[in-house]
Motif scaffolding. Sequence first.
Motif, mmCIF file in Angstrom:
data_model
loop_
_atom_site.group_PDB
_atom_site.id
_atom_site.type_symbol
_atom_site.label_atom_id
_atom_site.label_comp_id
_atom_site.label_asym_id
_atom_site.label_seq_id
_atom_site.Cartn_x
_atom_site.Cartn_y
_atom_site.Cartn_z
ATOM 1 N N PRO A 1 0.797 -1.227 0.000
ATOM 2 C CA PRO A 1 0.000 0.000 0.000
ATOM 3 C C PRO A 1 0.836 1.287 0.000
ATOM 4 O O PRO A 1 0.373 2.313 -0.488
ATOM 5 C CB PRO A 1 -0.845 -0.103 1.266
ATOM 6 N N LYS A 2 2.055 1.211 0.515
ATOM 7 C CA LYS A 2 2.895 2.413 0.542
ATOM 8 C C LYS A 2 3.490 2.713 -0.823
ATOM 9 O O LYS A 2 3.429 3.840 -1.307
ATOM 10 C CB LYS A 2 4.035 2.239 1.546
ATOM 11 N N THR A 3 4.088 1.685 -1.431
ATOM 12 C CA THR A 3 4.825 1.909 -2.673
ATOM 13 C C THR A 3 4.029 1.525 -3.914
ATOM 14 O O THR A 3 4.456 1.791 -5.031
ATOM 15 C CB THR A 3 6.126 1.082 -2.677
ATOM 16 N N ARG A 4 2.888 0.879 -3.721
ATOM 17 C CA ARG A 4 2.044 0.390 -4.822
ATOM 18 C C ARG A 4 2.756 -0.693 -5.642
ATOM 19 O O ARG A 4 2.316 -1.043 -6.729
ATOM 20 C CB ARG A 4 1.568 1.520 -5.735
ATOM 21 N N GLU A 5 3.842 -1.227 -5.118
ATOM 22 C CA GLU A 5 4.599 -2.270 -5.801
ATOM 23 C C GLU A 5 3.845 -3.605 -5.700
ATOM 24 O O GLU A 5 3.299 -3.947 -4.650
ATOM 25 C CB GLU A 5 5.975 -2.400 -5.148
ATOM 26 N N VAL A 6 3.781 -4.351 -6.798
ATOM 27 C CA VAL A 6 3.141 -5.658 -6.811
ATOM 28 C C VAL A 6 4.088 -6.669 -6.161
ATOM 29 O O VAL A 6 5.271 -6.722 -6.501
ATOM 30 C CB VAL A 6 2.794 -6.095 -8.251
ATOM 31 N N ILE A 7 3.544 -7.445 -5.217
ATOM 32 C CA ILE A 7 4.346 -8.450 -4.523
ATOM 33 C C ILE A 7 3.625 -9.792 -4.600
ATOM 34 O O ILE A 7 2.407 -9.852 -4.798
ATOM 35 C CB ILE A 7 4.598 -8.073 -3.054
ATOM 36 N N LEU A 8 4.372 -10.878 -4.449
ATOM 37 C CA LEU A 8 3.794 -12.210 -4.437
ATOM 38 C C LEU A 8 3.573 -12.623 -2.987
ATOM 39 O O LEU A 8 4.513 -12.641 -2.183
ATOM 40 C CB LEU A 8 4.715 -13.217 -5.130
ATOM 41 N N ILE A 9 2.342 -12.931 -2.654
ATOM 42 C CA ILE A 9 2.011 -13.415 -1.319
ATOM 43 C C ILE A 9 2.084 -14.935 -1.372
ATOM 44 O O ILE A 9 1.399 -15.556 -2.180
ATOM 45 C CB ILE A 9 0.614 -12.937 -0.890
ATOM 46 N N PRO A 10 2.924 -15.555 -0.549
ATOM 47 C CA PRO A 10 3.124 -17.001 -0.626
ATOM 48 C C PRO A 10 1.876 -17.778 -0.195
ATOM 49 O O PRO A 10 1.006 -17.231 0.501
ATOM 50 C CB PRO A 10 4.283 -17.257 0.332
ATOM 51 N N PRO A 11 1.792 -19.056 -0.587
ATOM 52 C CA PRO A 11 0.652 -19.863 -0.149
ATOM 53 C C PRO A 11 0.698 -20.059 1.361
ATOM 54 O O PRO A 11 1.743 -19.965 1.986
ATOM 55 C CB PRO A 11 0.847 -21.191 -0.880
ATOM 56 N N GLY A 12 -0.443 -20.317 1.936
ATOM 57 C CA GLY A 12 -0.521 -20.515 3.376
ATOM 58 C C GLY A 12 -1.825 -21.199 3.732
ATOM 59 O O GLY A 12 -2.426 -21.884 2.905
ATOM 60 N N LYS A 13 -2.256 -21.009 4.948
ATOM 61 C CA LYS A 13 -3.507 -21.587 5.426
ATOM 62 C C LYS A 13 -4.355 -20.488 6.037
ATOM 63 O O LYS A 13 -3.841 -19.488 6.522
ATOM 64 C CB LYS A 13 -3.238 -22.654 6.484
ATOM 65 N N LYS A 14 -5.668 -20.682 6.001
ATOM 66 C CA LYS A 14 -6.570 -19.763 6.673
ATOM 67 C C LYS A 14 -7.527 -20.580 7.512
ATOM 68 O O LYS A 14 -7.799 -21.745 7.220
ATOM 69 C CB LYS A 14 -7.319 -18.892 5.677
ATOM 70 N N VAL A 15 -8.039 -19.994 8.566
ATOM 71 C CA VAL A 15 -8.977 -20.679 9.441
ATOM 72 C C VAL A 15 -10.389 -20.423 8.934
ATOM 73 O O VAL A 15 -10.766 -19.293 8.637
ATOM 74 C CB VAL A 15 -8.839 -20.195 10.897
ATOM 75 N N SER A 16 -11.150 -21.502 8.843
ATOM 76 C CA SER A 16 -12.524 -21.418 8.387
ATOM 77 C C SER A 16 -13.437 -21.870 9.521
ATOM 78 O O SER A 16 -13.139 -22.840 10.214
ATOM 79 C CB SER A 16 -12.703 -22.321 7.167
ATOM 80 N N PHE A 17 -14.543 -21.166 9.714
ATOM 81 C CA PHE A 17 -15.521 -21.536 10.737
ATOM 82 C C PHE A 17 -16.874 -21.686 10.069
ATOM 83 O O PHE A 17 -17.312 -20.811 9.329
ATOM 84 C CB PHE A 17 -15.605 -20.470 11.831
ATOM 85 N N LYS A 18 -17.514 -22.817 10.319
ATOM 86 C CA LYS A 18 -18.857 -23.052 9.780
ATOM 87 C C LYS A 18 -19.797 -23.254 10.966
ATOM 88 O O LYS A 18 -19.685 -24.238 11.703
ATOM 89 C CB LYS A 18 -18.864 -24.286 8.878
ATOM 90 N N PRO A 19 -20.737 -22.327 11.178
ATOM 91 C CA PRO A 19 -21.638 -22.450 12.321
ATOM 92 C C PRO A 19 -22.661 -23.567 12.117
ATOM 93 O O PRO A 19 -23.019 -23.905 10.999
ATOM 94 C CB PRO A 19 -22.328 -21.084 12.376
ATOM 95 N N THR A 20 -23.157 -24.109 13.242
ATOM 96 C CA THR A 20 -24.198 -25.135 13.161
ATOM 97 C C THR A 20 -25.529 -24.467 12.834
ATOM 98 O O THR A 20 -25.707 -23.245 12.971
ATOM 99 C CB THR A 20 -24.352 -25.885 14.497
ATOM 100 N N THR A 21 -26.477 -25.264 12.419
ATOM 101 C CA THR A 21 -27.823 -24.752 12.131
ATOM 102 C C THR A 21 -28.433 -24.145 13.380
ATOM 103 O O THR A 21 -29.104 -23.115 13.324
ATOM 104 C CB THR A 21 -28.711 -25.893 11.611
ATOM 105 N N THR A 22 -28.186 -24.768 14.525
ATOM 106 C CA THR A 22 -28.700 -24.260 15.792
ATOM 107 C C THR A 22 -28.201 -22.842 16.068
ATOM 108 O O THR A 22 -28.986 -21.967 16.434
ATOM 109 C CB THR A 22 -28.266 -25.193 16.963
ATOM 110 N N LEU A 23 -26.913 -22.619 15.881
ATOM 111 C CA LEU A 23 -26.349 -21.288 16.116
ATOM 112 C C LEU A 23 -26.915 -20.280 15.128
ATOM 113 O O LEU A 23 -27.247 -19.155 15.496
ATOM 114 C CB LEU A 23 -24.814 -21.323 16.008
ATOM 115 N N LYS B 1 -29.845 -20.313 13.765
ATOM 116 C CA LYS B 1 -31.228 -19.988 14.163
ATOM 117 C C LYS B 1 -31.268 -19.038 15.355
ATOM 118 O O LYS B 1 -32.114 -18.165 15.427
ATOM 119 C CB LYS B 1 -31.979 -21.275 14.498
ATOM 120 N N ILE B 2 -30.328 -19.228 16.290
ATOM 121 C CA ILE B 2 -30.277 -18.372 17.475
ATOM 122 C C ILE B 2 -29.944 -16.934 17.092
ATOM 123 O O ILE B 2 -30.519 -15.986 17.606
ATOM 124 C CB ILE B 2 -29.260 -18.905 18.502
ATOM 125 N N ILE B 3 -28.994 -16.793 16.170
ATOM 126 C CA ILE B 3 -28.555 -15.463 15.755
ATOM 127 C C ILE B 3 -29.566 -14.870 14.809
ATOM 128 O O ILE B 3 -29.916 -13.751 14.815
ATOM 129 C CB ILE B 3 -27.159 -15.525 15.116
#
Length: 89
Positions: A63-85, A87-89
């Motif tokens: 964002p500072k230099t506007r230079e294009v960079i390669l972001i390496p592969p990695g992992k992300k955390v995924s959360f999937k709520p239950t149907t019960t949750l 309905k509550i929300i």
Amino acid sequence: MKKPDFVKQVADISGLTQSDSNKAIKALVKVIQITLKNGGVISLSGLGSFRAKPRKARHGRNPKTREVILIPPGKKVSFKPTTTLRKII
């Protein structure tokens, strides 16, 4: 909600002391971290499931230099709520 408020509510509901509730929450977080790091899935009835998903390498921009960079592969955390949750929300 911040952690001290969360610890207090867990203590009130469970009947544990705040110190014991804090230890239990820390242990829960640690178990989730270790399981996700090792590629496992955490399923909590009434809440949902956590899993680590692979993320492909992608192009980003400094964002500072506007230079294009390669972001390496990695992992992300995924959360999937239950149907019960959902309905509550």
